[in-house]
Design a protein around this motif. Sequence first.
Motif: not given
Length: 274
Positions: A12-15, A29-30, A36-41, A43-52
């Motif tokens: 939600n924060k990202l969108l 990088n954007d 402001k999280g770790t790279d792994s966290a 990537w999890n957000v990105i993958e979640g939003l791609k699936k959604k």
Amino acid sequence: MTQNIRLGPQENKLLFSLEMKKMSIITFNDIRNILKGTDSAIWNVIEGLKKKKRLQEIENGKYLLVPARSGPDGNWSEDPWLIVPQLIDEYYVAFWTAMSFWDMTEQIPYTIFVATPKRKKKRILKFGNQKFQFVTISKKKFFGYIEEKIGKNHSFNIASREKTIVDGLTHPEYCGGIVEVTKAMWNSRKEVDWNKVLDMSKKIKINVVLRRLGYLLTVLDIENDVANKIKKEITRYPYQFLDPSTEKNRISYSKEFGLILNRTKEELVSWRDY
């Protein structure tokens, strides 16, 4: 219509941040600068939003934001003029796409053709229902484009009308063939500065382009003074094909312009019957 999909707090924060900033094309990088999280966290957000279906991957590390109004299927196409500048630095929109933009043809090509002096690893990018094809051209051909504005804050590079014709004569295979280029010349005959077309054709130093230009002006019976100038400009030549994008069958020759005619005059102006 909005998507009835549960989003996590980071999603939600990202969108929300992206839509507030009106960012439609974003990089890893954007996203990292926002979350402001770790790279792994991240990537999890990105993958979640791609699936959604709220993010579409354009190419490695670049994503398209899919707004909620796209519906539950996430079937969304962003304005291609906004996307192209995000994909490559040195470029201009060209060939059949430029012909369509300048109303030289009634055809609406599915592919967005982009000319660039830089070689991209992926020549064709597909995402959603959009397709971008990058055509590498030499530095000597990389000129003749202008900047067009999109709204208040965006712009993109596109071949001028004159350069669109020269590019079509150079690479008819990216324009639907020489018949489509002939039609574009006719449709734009009143808007184009034909002496500029002649100068640009000479600048790229590809003799067959001059020959195709002169021959087609003669077929269309327009700009006879330019065609006559070309007759004086063309040098000794091996005969070359009028239309390199189609079968290399000989129909006849044009001794005047040094061309192997693999299209009849009737074919070249067949669109006049419609």
